[in-house]
Write an enzyme that holds these catalytic residues in place. Structure first.
Site, mmCIF file in Angstrom:
data_model
loop_
_atom_site.group_PDB
_atom_site.id
_atom_site.type_symbol
_atom_site.label_atom_id
_atom_site.label_comp_id
_atom_site.label_asym_id
_atom_site.label_seq_id
_atom_site.Cartn_x
_atom_site.Cartn_y
_atom_site.Cartn_z
ATOM 1 N N GLN A 25 0.807 -1.219 0.000
ATOM 2 C CA GLN A 25 0.000 0.000 0.000
ATOM 3 C C GLN A 25 0.844 1.274 0.000
ATOM 4 O O GLN A 25 0.340 2.347 -0.323
ATOM 5 C CB GLN A 25 -0.956 -0.001 1.199
ATOM 6 C CG GLN A 25 -2.008 -1.097 1.078
ATOM 7 C CD GLN A 25 -3.003 -1.087 2.219
ATOM 8 O OE1 GLN A 25 -2.778 -1.739 3.231
ATOM 9 N NE2 GLN A 25 -4.092 -0.364 2.089
ATOM 10 N N ARG A 82 3.869 -0.074 13.066
ATOM 11 C CA ARG A 82 3.519 -1.362 12.476
ATOM 12 C C ARG A 82 3.654 -1.257 10.963
ATOM 13 O O ARG A 82 2.986 -0.437 10.333
ATOM 14 C CB ARG A 82 2.083 -1.759 12.865
ATOM 15 C CG ARG A 82 1.661 -3.043 12.192
ATOM 16 C CD ARG A 82 0.257 -3.512 12.567
ATOM 17 N NE ARG A 82 -0.043 -4.637 11.704
ATOM 18 C CZ ARG A 82 -1.124 -4.761 10.951
ATOM 19 N NH1 ARG A 82 -2.083 -3.859 10.985
ATOM 20 N NH2 ARG A 82 -1.281 -5.801 10.161
ATOM 21 N N HIS A 128 1.045 -9.242 4.522
ATOM 22 C CA HIS A 128 -0.142 -8.392 4.345
ATOM 23 C C HIS A 128 -0.545 -8.445 2.864
ATOM 24 O O HIS A 128 -0.490 -7.452 2.158
ATOM 25 C CB HIS A 128 0.164 -6.962 4.816
ATOM 26 C CG HIS A 128 -1.051 -6.116 5.102
ATOM 27 N ND1 HIS A 128 -1.252 -5.461 6.291
ATOM 28 C CD2 HIS A 128 -2.125 -5.817 4.340
ATOM 29 C CE1 HIS A 128 -2.394 -4.786 6.253
ATOM 30 N NE2 HIS A 128 -2.943 -4.976 5.079
ATOM 31 N N ASN A 175 -1.875 -10.807 8.196
ATOM 32 C CA ASN A 175 -2.885 -9.784 8.398
ATOM 33 C C ASN A 175 -4.210 -10.263 7.809
ATOM 34 O O ASN A 175 -4.302 -10.511 6.609
ATOM 35 C CB ASN A 175 -2.466 -8.479 7.695
ATOM 36 C CG ASN A 175 -3.510 -7.381 7.856
ATOM 37 O OD1 ASN A 175 -3.660 -6.829 8.946
ATOM 38 N ND2 ASN A 175 -4.257 -7.095 6.795
ATOM 39 N N GLU A 176 -5.223 -10.401 8.663
ATOM 40 C CA GLU A 176 -6.601 -10.606 8.222
ATOM 41 C C GLU A 176 -6.821 -11.797 7.285
ATOM 42 O O GLU A 176 -7.158 -11.629 6.104
ATOM 43 C CB GLU A 176 -7.132 -9.331 7.553
ATOM 44 C CG GLU A 176 -7.028 -8.125 8.456
ATOM 45 C CD GLU A 176 -7.736 -6.897 7.914
ATOM 46 O OE1 GLU A 176 -8.021 -6.846 6.705
ATOM 47 O OE2 GLU A 176 -8.017 -5.991 8.702
ATOM 48 N N ASN A 315 -7.781 -6.095 14.290
ATOM 49 C CA ASN A 315 -8.066 -5.021 13.339
ATOM 50 C C ASN A 315 -9.569 -4.839 13.340
ATOM 51 O O ASN A 315 -10.310 -5.799 13.096
ATOM 52 C CB ASN A 315 -7.658 -5.413 11.915
ATOM 53 C CG ASN A 315 -6.157 -5.395 11.699
ATOM 54 O OD1 ASN A 315 -5.385 -5.060 12.606
ATOM 55 N ND2 ASN A 315 -5.734 -5.748 10.496
ATOM 56 N N TYR A 317 -12.941 -1.887 12.606
ATOM 57 C CA TYR A 317 -13.307 -0.586 12.047
ATOM 58 C C TYR A 317 -14.714 -0.132 12.400
ATOM 59 O O TYR A 317 -14.985 1.046 12.487
ATOM 60 C CB TYR A 317 -13.152 -0.616 10.510
ATOM 61 C CG TYR A 317 -11.704 -0.605 10.069
ATOM 62 C CD1 TYR A 317 -10.936 -1.768 10.088
ATOM 63 C CD2 TYR A 317 -11.099 0.577 9.667
ATOM 64 C CE1 TYR A 317 -9.600 -1.742 9.721
ATOM 65 C CE2 TYR A 317 -9.764 0.611 9.293
ATOM 66 C CZ TYR A 317 -9.009 -0.556 9.315
ATOM 67 O OH TYR A 317 -7.695 -0.521 8.957
ATOM 68 N N GLU A 381 -5.085 -2.269 14.082
ATOM 69 C CA GLU A 381 -5.639 -1.337 13.084
ATOM 70 C C GLU A 381 -6.985 -0.825 13.546
ATOM 71 O O GLU A 381 -7.809 -1.606 14.049
ATOM 72 C CB GLU A 381 -5.893 -2.016 11.724
ATOM 73 C CG GLU A 381 -4.725 -2.105 10.819
ATOM 74 C CD GLU A 381 -5.055 -2.772 9.477
ATOM 75 O OE1 GLU A 381 -6.183 -2.624 8.968
ATOM 76 O OE2 GLU A 381 -4.162 -3.441 8.955
ATOM 77 N N TRP A 431 -4.924 3.200 11.633
ATOM 78 C CA TRP A 431 -4.781 2.963 10.205
ATOM 79 C C TRP A 431 -5.238 4.227 9.510
ATOM 80 O O TRP A 431 -6.407 4.545 9.609
ATOM 81 C CB TRP A 431 -5.622 1.772 9.734
ATOM 82 C CG TRP A 431 -5.347 1.525 8.277
ATOM 83 C CD1 TRP A 431 -6.023 2.037 7.209
ATOM 84 C CD2 TRP A 431 -4.269 0.752 7.744
ATOM 85 N NE1 TRP A 431 -5.434 1.639 6.036
ATOM 86 C CE2 TRP A 431 -4.360 0.853 6.336
ATOM 87 C CE3 TRP A 431 -3.228 -0.012 8.315
ATOM 88 C CZ2 TRP A 431 -3.450 0.213 5.485
ATOM 89 C CZ3 TRP A 431 -2.339 -0.637 7.466
ATOM 90 C CH2 TRP A 431 -2.458 -0.523 6.068
ATOM 91 N N GLU A 438 -5.428 1.980 -1.521
ATOM 92 C CA GLU A 438 -6.492 1.339 -0.748
ATOM 93 C C GLU A 438 -7.090 0.165 -1.547
ATOM 94 O O GLU A 438 -8.283 0.114 -1.818
ATOM 95 C CB GLU A 438 -7.516 2.392 -0.336
ATOM 96 C CG GLU A 438 -8.724 1.944 0.471
ATOM 97 C CD GLU A 438 -8.464 1.009 1.642
ATOM 98 O OE1 GLU A 438 -7.413 1.108 2.300
ATOM 99 O OE2 GLU A 438 -9.319 0.138 1.880
ATOM 100 N N TRP A 439 -6.231 -0.770 -1.946
ATOM 101 C CA TRP A 439 -6.641 -2.012 -2.596
ATOM 102 C C TRP A 439 -7.651 -1.756 -3.724
ATOM 103 O O TRP A 439 -7.398 -0.938 -4.580
ATOM 104 C CB TRP A 439 -7.169 -3.002 -1.548
ATOM 105 C CG TRP A 439 -6.198 -3.210 -0.415
ATOM 106 C CD1 TRP A 439 -6.368 -2.832 0.889
ATOM 107 C CD2 TRP A 439 -4.882 -3.805 -0.466
ATOM 108 N NE1 TRP A 439 -5.266 -3.168 1.636
ATOM 109 C CE2 TRP A 439 -4.344 -3.766 0.838
ATOM 110 C CE3 TRP A 439 -4.100 -4.381 -1.482
ATOM 111 C CZ2 TRP A 439 -3.074 -4.263 1.154
ATOM 112 C CZ3 TRP A 439 -2.841 -4.885 -1.164
ATOM 113 C CH2 TRP A 439 -2.346 -4.821 0.120
#
Ligand code: GBH
Length: 491
Positions: A25, A82, A128, A175-176, A315, A317, A381, A431, A438-439
């Site tokens: 990213q 991180r 990630h 990650n995730e 993580n 949100y 995150e 984050w 952003e993907w």
């Protein structure tokens, strides 16, 4: 850690607060110094895969500007940073018999040294999402058990080459994993973009592949953790774990089916990975929903998986209201909404459809996870994308009121959860340090607390960064200066 018992209204001085980023990213420079291709390189270039049609070739140019980024961290006064390591910079082709790339090692080595010089604790994610393309071509990447040995070899090289000079660091394996499995191999919106939906992908089977990928991710994580504990932990003094995504799930109303629906949503979003790792088996609901499509662990594997994370990496949100129904297995056959039965919204809407600001949900999730998994929690995150920030003039984007509100609410929750609820929280990472790639959203959705002008690559702290940094300055105890050794009295 006795300091966590502190009775003041502050977090202990060793609380790790800071910012998070991920290699693909921010780095750019995808074809320099021997880096191999990752699955995101080509995927992000395919038509229709990113909202603005842009790829990760430049991103925030942090491969070149990493010192400037560290200056920013120093200016912010963070305790920890991180970041993630790009597997394909370390082993360009990815596999256990493939050559190691010294230039890639050097890059992260320099980064770690510079963090230590600045007194910033490195918090390192090994994976990630930027899988070496060659491993996907060789055997389908995470779809094959072959990847377990390749991943453990990669992790070993990282421990050997980066852990030696570090007295204390935190290592996250993946990650995730939910996103890797579901978004990469179910919905097909993330690389490698596999899905049963033939308008999206020429190949893939959304009914089986995500669950196979998830299984292999758990095993690769567990064997990397085993290796770290057996060969590195005593020397390096690090702590190792995994970080899971997962948002709070609340029942839409108090009907029994919606109360069950909220639990099913948590079972699939979080329990799928957390239950085997912390409790020793897949959730009963997942086994029931998937039957034979859910791979099973052998007893020997389960012994390695169980207890393979020393903390809960979190993580998170947002919060979803859950209604029973629909056939979306990836959400536990539950429908999500932000609209309450009385028609009001749960919170302030972010730029992306899946995110509203609801601090109460964050507090409930912290309590749920601490109670269920009984591990110290590292929040790795948490962040917010302001609506239409992309199209705003810079000055307006810097006045990111909704993001300030988000962090006001969630930092207050951290303190309340620690002090009032007794949840053992050890870190909090916003984050993200910078606006970045952003993907699937390309550069349109901005999560940074620092604004990036993509024409000049100049960085500008937003109001949220100022609030965030000030908050931690006011709410963490000052480190006690080491006591001078007692000087013997002269006769
Ligand atoms: C994080 O994931 C990522 O770790 C980070 O790289 C990323 O930049 C950040 O989020 C902001 O997006 O509507 O089906 O597409 C957060 C977890 C889970 C949030 C999937 C978005 C979208 C589901 N993500 N979710 S879907």
């Amino acid at each position: 850690m006795a300091s966590h018992q502190s009775l003041t209204d502050k977090l202990p001085s060793d609380f790790l607060w800071g910012f998070a980023t991920a290699s693909f990213q921010i780095e750019g420079s995808t074809d320099v110094d021997g880096r191999g291709k990752s699955i995101w390189d080509d995927f992000s270039k395919l038509p229709g895969k990113t909202l603005d049609g842009r790829d990760g070739d430049v991103a925030t140019d942090s491969y070149n500007r990493w010192k400037e980024d560290l200056d920013l961290l120093t200016q912010y006064g963070v305790k920890s940073y991180r970041f993630s390591i790009a597997w394909s910079r370390i082993i360009p082709l990815g596999g256990r018999n493939d050559p190691v790339n010294e230039a890639g090692i050097q890059f992260y080595s320099n980064l770690i040294d510079a963090l230590l010089e600045r007194g910033i604790v490195p918090f390192v994610t090994l994976y990630h999402w930027d899988l070496p393309q060659a491993l996907y071509e060789r055997y389908g990447g995470w779809l094959s058990r072959e990847i377990i040995d390749d991943y453990v070899n990669y992790a070993k090289i990282c421990f050997e080459r980066f852990g030696d000079r570090v007295k204390y660091w935190c290592v996250l394996t993946h990650n995730e994993p939910w996103c890797i499995s579901i978004l990469g191999h179910g919905r097909g919106v993330f690389a490698p973009g596999r899905s049963s939906d033939r308008t999206r992908s020429p190949e893939g089977d959304s009914s089986t592949e995500p669950w196979i990928v998830g299984h292999n991710l758990i095993l690769a994580h567990a064997y990397a953790c085993k290796l770290y504990r057996e060969e590195f932990k005593a020397k390096q003094g690090g702590t190792i774990g995994i970080t899971l995504n997962g948002d709070m799930a609340l029942p839409y109303d108090d009907s029994p089916e919606n109360i069950t629906a909220a639990q099913h949503a948590l079972d699939v979003a979080i329990g799928w990975f957390a239950d085997p790792i912390y409790l020793g088996d897949y959730p009963a609901f997942l086994k029931e929903m998937l039957g034979d499509r859910l791979p099973r662990f052998t007893p020997e594997e389960l012994a390695v998986v169980t207890g393979s994370s020393e903390f809960y990496g979190m993580n998170t949100y947002t919060t979803n209201l859950c209604k029973a129904g629909g056939d979306d297995e990836f959400q536990g056959k539950v429908e999500y909404t932000f609209t309450r039965p009385d028609g009001t919204q749960l919170g302030t809407q972010a730029h992306c459809a899946w995110l509203q600001d609801y601090p109460e949900g964050f507090r409930q999730l912290l309590n749920y996870l601490y109670k269920r998994y009984s591990k110290p929690i590292y929040v790795t995150e948490n962040g917010f994308a302001v609506k239409d920030e992309h199209n705003m003039p810079v000055e307006q984007a810097l006045a990111d009121h909704d993001r300030v509100q988000y962090f006001k609410g969630n930092t207050a929750v951290i303190l309340a959860a620690v002090k009032e609820d007794g949840v053992d929280i050890r870190s909090y990472f916003a984050w993200s340090l910078l606006d970045n790639f952003e993907w699937a959203d390309g550069y349109i959705t901005r999560f940074g607390l620092t604004y990036v002008d993509y024409e000049t690559q100049k960085r500008y702290p937003k109001d949220s960064a100022k609030f965030y940094v000030q908050w931690f300055k006011e709410h963490t105890e000052v480190e006690e200066a080491p006591q001078p050794a007692e000087v013997p009295q002269q006769p």
